[in-house]
Design an enzyme around this catalytic site. Structure first.
Site, mmCIF file in Angstrom:
data_model
loop_
_atom_site.group_PDB
_atom_site.id
_atom_site.type_symbol
_atom_site.label_atom_id
_atom_site.label_comp_id
_atom_site.label_asym_id
_atom_site.label_seq_id
_atom_site.Cartn_x
_atom_site.Cartn_y
_atom_site.Cartn_z
ATOM 1 N N GLY A 55 0.767 -1.169 0.049
ATOM 2 C CA GLY A 55 0.004 -0.089 -0.080
ATOM 3 C C GLY A 55 0.817 1.297 0.106
ATOM 4 N N ASN A 56 0.087 2.471 0.427
ATOM 5 C CA ASN A 56 1.106 3.653 0.380
ATOM 6 C C ASN A 56 0.433 4.506 1.492
ATOM 7 O OD1 ASN A 56 -0.855 5.421 -0.843
ATOM 8 N ND2 ASN A 56 -0.701 4.090 -2.534
ATOM 9 N N ARG A 57 0.951 5.476 1.691
ATOM 10 C CA ARG A 57 0.627 6.376 2.706
ATOM 11 C C ARG A 57 -0.473 7.088 2.824
ATOM 12 N NH1 ARG A 57 4.801 6.023 6.501
ATOM 13 N NH2 ARG A 57 6.814 5.463 5.743
#
Ligand SMILES: Cc1cc2nc3c(=O)[nH]c(=O)nc-3n(C[C@H](O)[C@H](O)[C@H](O)COP(=O)(O)O)c2cc1C
Length: 431
Positions: free
Chosen positions: A204-206
């Site tokens: 995923g990412n932030r």
């Protein structure tokens, strides 16, 4: 000091309006709470009086010398009814005046906002739909209820939007009309995609979704019909936006392309994973004594580039069709270029404005300019990530690059302010 009337009717969500009341009083508004009789069964008069610092009554027969059934509405700068029950919507739509709140609604000449909350069946009933349509026709703002948990175990559309969301709608209404996106359909993507490794793990990412949600909220406030494609966002739904939830990049692509079909503008604020694992295990990958297998990655579709490509092909198809139509000097045929068949004749190639976002850590402007040209979008909002900017913070700073080579610098401030600058630029291009 602005004078706000907070009407509360007898929905189970009425306790949330105490929070809405606080948001108003803490930002310096003078609030007069006007409950219905039944609303007091849920939250009593002392709570409203103590929190507002003003007298509270449901009847026209108290303090008659002050003529409250007329004066309260006449002197208000805004009336907001939250929650608005099916019953209060019906009474307001039919011009009834059988308590202080409905008298106030008839005498108010200021903007009126209704935030309905009820069970899905009540919300979807033709009687309620007709009452909402009548109120909207007369100029009232009826925000769409949120989708989610209702009383008991039921879920569906009908939930009172988060008090902060209702407050934001009211704040914008009080700031003055700016309906420059009225009649436009815009699509906003928000959040960050997740690419499954196995049923438990993902890449995923932030991205928190805060910027995309601010874009959706501000577009609603400016009168747009908004489709918000949200990837893994835990924020409350922006009042008035249609929210489509997705998880992966491929799901986001499908939802955005479908919604973009008849959209005037698409703003791709979501952080979309560039890669995904080649294989997704159907069962949880077990920890064993052996070294884990490497995760091989494959490229995800480039949604921004695809939007630009579809539009470019449609423009060509339209140009060919228009040339053919001019030669035949007669009836228009649907173009047969890519995607052209899905467009209504005379509609023009959609989306008319495509906005991308780029998060860069170095060589920000040069990388942004290269990305804008590569993707064929009209505007690119370039964020410098790091230094507590961009991900998960309420503030943002950015440079918006335009396809013509221009740039607009947006200094650090609330994500709503950045969103408004983006919509200003979109409105200019739509005009
Ligand atoms: C526990 C309970 C919860 C209720 N929740 C809602 C609601 O969320 N929305 C609604 O339209 N009516 C709801 N009702 C029905 C209204 O309270 C009822 O129609 C009432 O007469 C409305 O009065 P008012 O519109 O004057 O406030 C609820 C009733 C009960 C007993």
């Amino acid at each position: 000091m602005t004078s706000v009337v907070l009407g509360v009717s007898a929905g189970i969500a009425v306790y949330k309006s105490c929070e809405l009341l606080r948001l108003f009083t803490e930002s310096g508004h003078d609030v007069r709470v006007v409950p219905t009789r039944d609303a007091l069964r849920f939250v009593g008069e002392p709570t409203w009086a103590a929190l507002s610092g003003n007298p509270v009554t449901t009847e026209v027969w108290e303090s008659v010398h002050e003529v409250p059934h007329v004066r309260i509405g006449q002197s208000a700068d805004l009336v907001v009814v939250a929650p608005a029950t099916a019953d209060v919507l019906a009474r307001a739509a039919h011009g009834m005046a059988n308590d202080l709140l409905t008298n106030t609604l008839l005498t108010a000449r200021c903007p009126v906002v209704f935030a309905p909350a009820m069970h899905t069946e009540m919300w979807e009933h033709p009687a309620t739909r007709a009452n909402v349509a009548t109120l909207r026709e007369r100029g009232a703002i009826v925000v769409e209820p949120a989708v989610g948990r209702l009383t008991g175990a039921d879920t569906g559309p009908g939930r009172l939007p988060d008090p902060a969301e209702i407050f934001e709608v009211c704040r914008r209404v009080l700031a003055g009309p700016r309906e420059d996106l009225a009649g436009r359909h815009v699509v906003v993507s928000a959040g960050g995609t997740r690419e499954a490794i196995d049923p438990v793990r993902f890449i995923g990412n932030r991205s928190s979704g805060l910027q995309g949600y601010a874009l959706a909220r501000t577009a609603v406030a400016r009168g747009a019909e908004v489709t918000l494609v949200a990837a893994n966002v835990t924020l409350p739904d922006p009042a008035g936006a249609k929210v489509v939830r997705v998880e992966s990049a491929r799901q986001l692509r499908e939802a955005v392309l479908a919604a973009a079909e008849h959209a005037d503008a698409v703003v791709m604020a979501a952080a979309v994973a560039d890669f995904r694992p080649v294989r997704q295990s159907d069962t949880k990958i077990k920890k064993s004594s052996a070294e884990p297998d490497p995760i091989h990655l494959v490229k995800n579709p480039d949604i921004l580039a695809e939007l630009g490509e579809v539009r470019r092909a449609r423009r060509e198809a339209y140009a060919t069709r228009d040339a053919g139509g001019a030669a035949a000097a007669g009836g228009r045929e649907t173009g047969d270029g890519p995607g052209a068949a899905t467009q209504a004749p005379g509609d023009g190639p959609h989306p008319r404005v495509i906005v991308g976002f780029a998060a860069e850590t170095d060589d920000v402007l040069a990388n942004g300019r290269a990305k804008l040209e590569r993707k064929g979008c009209d505007l690119l909002v370039v964020n410098q990530v790091g230094e507590n900017l961009a991900f998960g913070t309420p503030d943002n700073a950015a440079v918006v690059l335009t396809a013509e080579g221009g740039s607009v610098e947006i200094s650090r401030g609330p994500k709503e302010d950045l969103a408004d600058v983006v919509w200003d630029l979109v409105v200019q291009r739509l005009a």
